[in-house]
Design an enzyme around this catalytic site. Structure first.
Site, short mmCIF file in Angstrom:
data_model
loop_
_atom_site.label_atom_id
_atom_site.label_comp_id
_atom_site.label_asym_id
_atom_site.label_seq_id
_atom_site.Cartn_x
_atom_site.Cartn_y
_atom_site.Cartn_z
N GLU A 49 80.41 -24.01 -18.22
CA GLU A 49 80.12 -25.44 -18.25
C GLU A 49 79.25 -25.85 -19.45
O GLU A 49 79.30 -26.99 -19.90
CB GLU A 49 79.46 -25.90 -16.94
CG GLU A 49 80.38 -25.85 -15.72
CD GLU A 49 80.43 -24.48 -15.05
OE1 GLU A 49 79.90 -23.50 -15.63
OE2 GLU A 49 80.99 -24.38 -13.94
N PHE A 111 75.06 -25.52 0.73
CA PHE A 111 75.68 -24.61 -0.23
C PHE A 111 75.91 -25.34 -1.56
O PHE A 111 76.51 -26.40 -1.60
CB PHE A 111 77.00 -24.08 0.33
CG PHE A 111 77.74 -23.19 -0.65
CD1 PHE A 111 77.18 -21.98 -1.06
CD2 PHE A 111 78.96 -23.59 -1.19
CE1 PHE A 111 77.84 -21.18 -1.97
CE2 PHE A 111 79.62 -22.78 -2.10
CZ PHE A 111 79.06 -21.58 -2.50
N GLN A 112 75.41 -24.78 -2.63
CA GLN A 112 75.53 -25.32 -3.99
C GLN A 112 74.96 -26.73 -4.12
O GLN A 112 75.42 -27.53 -4.91
CB GLN A 112 76.99 -25.26 -4.47
CG GLN A 112 77.45 -23.81 -4.61
CD GLN A 112 78.76 -23.63 -5.36
OE1 GLN A 112 79.62 -24.50 -5.31
NE2 GLN A 112 78.90 -22.51 -6.05
N LYS A 161 80.61 -35.62 -2.48
CA LYS A 161 82.00 -35.28 -2.14
C LYS A 161 82.61 -36.33 -1.20
O LYS A 161 83.78 -36.70 -1.34
CB LYS A 161 82.05 -33.89 -1.50
CG LYS A 161 83.46 -33.36 -1.39
CD LYS A 161 83.48 -31.87 -1.09
CE LYS A 161 84.92 -31.37 -1.03
NZ LYS A 161 84.97 -29.92 -0.75
N MET A 473 67.69 -15.87 -38.76
CA MET A 473 66.61 -16.83 -39.02
C MET A 473 65.29 -16.32 -38.44
O MET A 473 64.22 -16.51 -39.03
CB MET A 473 66.98 -18.19 -38.44
CG MET A 473 65.99 -19.28 -38.73
SD MET A 473 65.68 -19.46 -40.50
CE MET A 473 66.87 -20.71 -40.95
#
Ligand SMILES: Cc1cc2nc3c(=O)[nH]c(=O)nc-3n(C[C@H](O)[C@H](O)[C@H](O)COP(=O)(O)OP(=O)(O)OC[C@H]3O[C@@H](n4cnc5c(N)ncnc54)[C@H](O)[C@@H]3O)c2cc1C
Ligand SMILES: Cc1ncc(C[n+]2csc(CCOP(=O)(O)OP(=O)(O)O)c2C)c(N)n1
Ligand SMILES: [Mg+2]
Length: 570
Positions: A49, A111-112, A161, A473
């Site tokens: 993501e 959940f999540q 949802k 760097m």
């Protein structure tokens, strides 16, 4: 007709002109994915993501429009955080849509379930959780207005949802944004405007500091008129590169920590700085106590919060760069400023006329060669998307951009892993463009999984890995400031060409300077993406360098040839 929230979302995005969505599915966003399948929207399945947010960001930066990223709740949403912060720091209009657990479960550690609006509060321009189907269309419309208006930035819309599954009437017109009335701009403060004009017309050693805001504003034409009307030299920030052609004699190059030495000296000697759409980042100013002491300052800037934030200014013109420049134009008097231009030329010395390509071939392949050859081979017309590190600075120095939005790079957050996904996004917004990734061996390993996205989507993006075997760097800082104690910077990497092959992408390796051009040429001629692993000099450093916190004129210079500090005159 009644539609589900998921369908309303997809239709709203279509109404808003969205064509591409970069995303990754999961339980809490599944209703939307089901609706996506029935819509005209092209969903690009990413591999992480973070990649989706950088793709949306690259899409926005290349096009000037909005990029859209999508993810599920919990880990999907938290994986977006770095990409959102990257967009925030560089004022990029990205809209992120995340699924959220059902509204009845909110606050139950379901959940999540994660409080993504809480997490992203400080790194979004705006974010909102939507739990009613009736609010989806309006909220999405508002998100687009907020992302693009004034100073752009990322907006996150978190949709529960149950709101995605519930049904409601879809009425686009009725879902018009309900935003607080736009503050009516009273126009420029006349006193500030008069002062700016007076400063502009009386300056003997003026210098423009051109920033990203010029591109965001679409002010390139107005800027060009302004520069010519006043016969004013231009210095650019890293993110301002491209707003004015590099090959114009009035363009001096980049300022700041790794800017051109003569530009930094010119800033310190100027009697007037005209800062346009730039925010005086510390990479640009060095020590503020000694910054441009002899200069008066004019700041043209859309965000009032930037005025006097880092550098105190004498005239503040708060507004859109294009509008302000157009207002100033009729008042500008043309001045020859012969002495000032002669002084700048003197400071430039001979370093700008020496061509790294004509220096004797010592058998060493320097990153600067690769970038400079890439510039020549692409006629300076590619969209180059860089990662973060030494290669990023060499790109800024050795690839001369004449077009706006042709350099895409993470400036403010300096996000390693940005380049590959951002280039994929750029390619979707500009399918005809010659898109090149310029990336270090370190940063590439952070998001290289997106090679699979390139293959699945059958797009052509060429990749130049500037492989120096180090987190270069950071190694450079260790060389300069930590007595060469290279802790955690030597870097083992896979065989990148073989890795590319494993993904189904052609891979090449270049170790000799003589092979650079032909390999770039053959990559460009190929219909498919090509990855080139350029094995470059391992311990080269970027010069000049203003050490962090030092004065702008206190630069560490390249000790001696073989490389000069900058390439040919563009
Ligand atoms: C390793 C590394 C090294 C770096 N070295 C350098 C360096 O040497 N030199 C350098 O320049 N940078 C360097 N940077 C980048 C630096 O950190 C900043 O990101 C950069 O200087 C910011 O440029 P900016 O102010 O033009 O753009 P932004 O940070 O994007 O700011 C844009 C400004 O324009 C304003 N604006 C937006 N829209 C409008 C509009 N319509 N009208 C008017 N104003 C508007 C915004 O409010 C904002 O203030 C480096 C970054 C990294 C990662
Ligand atoms: C995500 C992230 N982690 C750490 C850093 C700190 N950092 C800045 S440049 C750099 C090294 C980059 O190495 P590489 O990608 O090989 O590029 P090089 O400098 O060698 O060109 C690091 C670790 C960062 N900018 N971003
Ligand atoms: Mg490296």
């Amino acid at each position: 007709m009644k539609l589900t929230g998921a369908e309303i979302l997809c239709q709203s995005l279509e109404h808003l002109g969205v064509k591409h969505i970069f995303g990754y599915p999961g339980g809490a966003i599944l209703p939307v994915y089901d609706a996506l399948g029935k819509s005209k929207l092209h969903h690009i399945l990413v591999r992480h993501e973070q990649g989706a947010t950088h793709m949306a960001d690259g899409y926005a930066r290349a096009s000037g429009g909005v990029g859209v990223a999508m993810a599920t709740s919990g880990p999907g949403a938290t994986n977006m955080v770095t990409g959102i912060a990257t967009a925030m720091l560089d004022s990029s209009p990205v809209v992120c849509i995340t699924g959220q657990v059902g509204s009845k479960l909110l606050g139950s550690d379901a959940f999540q379930e994660i409080d993504i609006t809480g997490i992203t509060m400080p790194i979004t321009k705006h974010n909102v959780i939507v739990s009613r189907v009736e609010d989806i269309a309006r909220t999405v419309r508002e998100a687009f207005v907020i992302a693009t208006s004034g100073r752009p930035g990322p907006v996150l819309v978190d949709i529960t949802k149950d709101a995605q599954q519930a049904t409601a009437e879809f009425d686009w017109d009725a879902a018009a944004p309900k935003l607080p009335p736009k503050r009516v701009r009273a126009g420029l403060d006349p006193a500030e405007l008069d002062r700016a004009i007076e400063l502009l017309n009386s300056a003997k050693r003026p210098l423009i500091l051109a920033g990203h805001g010029i591109m965001i504003s679409g002010a390139m034409k107005a800027f060009d008129n302004f520069v010519r009307a006043g016969h004013l030299p231009v210095a650019m920030t890293l993110l301002g590169i491209g707003c004015f052609p590099a090959n114009d004699p009035l363009n001096l190059g980049m300022m700041g920590m790794h800017g051109e030495a003569w530009v930094n000296h010119a800033i310190q000697e100027a009697d007037l700085l005209i800062a346009i759409g730039m925010r005086f980042d510390d990479r640009v100013t060095g020590d503020l106590r000694t910054y441009a002491k002899s200069a008066r300052k004019i700041h043209i800037e859309i965000d009032r919060a930037e005025i006097n934030k880092n550098v105190k200014v004498d005239a503040a013109l708060v507004g859109d760069a294009r509008e302000v420049l157009e207002q100033l134009l009729p008042h500008i008097q043309k001045k020859e400023r012969g002495d000032w231009f002669a002084r700048i030329k003197e400071m430039k010395g001979d370093s700008a006329v020496r061509d790294i390509q004509s220096l004797p071939d010592t058998g060493h392949l320097f990153a600067a060669h690769v970038i400079n050859d890439l510039w020549k081979e692409t006629n300076g017309e590619a969209i180059v998307v860089t990662d973060v590190g030494q290669h990023q600075m060499w790109e800024a120095q050795y690839y001369h951009h004449n077009q706006p939005r042709s350099l895409i790079t993470s400036g403010g957050l300096g996000t390693m892993g940005f380049a590959l996904p951002a280039a994929i996004g750029a390619k979707f917004s500009k399918p005809e463009a010659d898109v090149w990734v310029v990336v270090g061996d370190g940063g590439f390993q952070m998001t290289m999984c997106e090679l699979a996205t390139i293959v699945q989507e059958k797009i052509k993006v060429n990749i130049a890995i500037i492989n120096n075997g180090y987190l270069g760097m950071v190694r450079q800082w260790q060389e300069f400031f930590y007595d060469k104690r290279y802790v955690a910077t030597p870097l083992v990497a896979p065989d990148f060409a073989a890795l590319a092959n494993a993904f189904g992408i052609r891979g090449e390796r270049v170790t000799a300077r003589g092979d650079v051009t032909s390999t770039i040429r053959s990559a460009r001629a190929s219909k498919e993406s090509v990855l080139i692993d350029f094995r470059v000099e391992q311990e080269d450093s970027v010069y000049p360098m203003v050490p962090a916190g030092a004065s702008l004129h206190e630069m560490i210079r390249r000790p001696h040839n073989p490389l000069v500090e900058t390439a040919t005159e563009p």
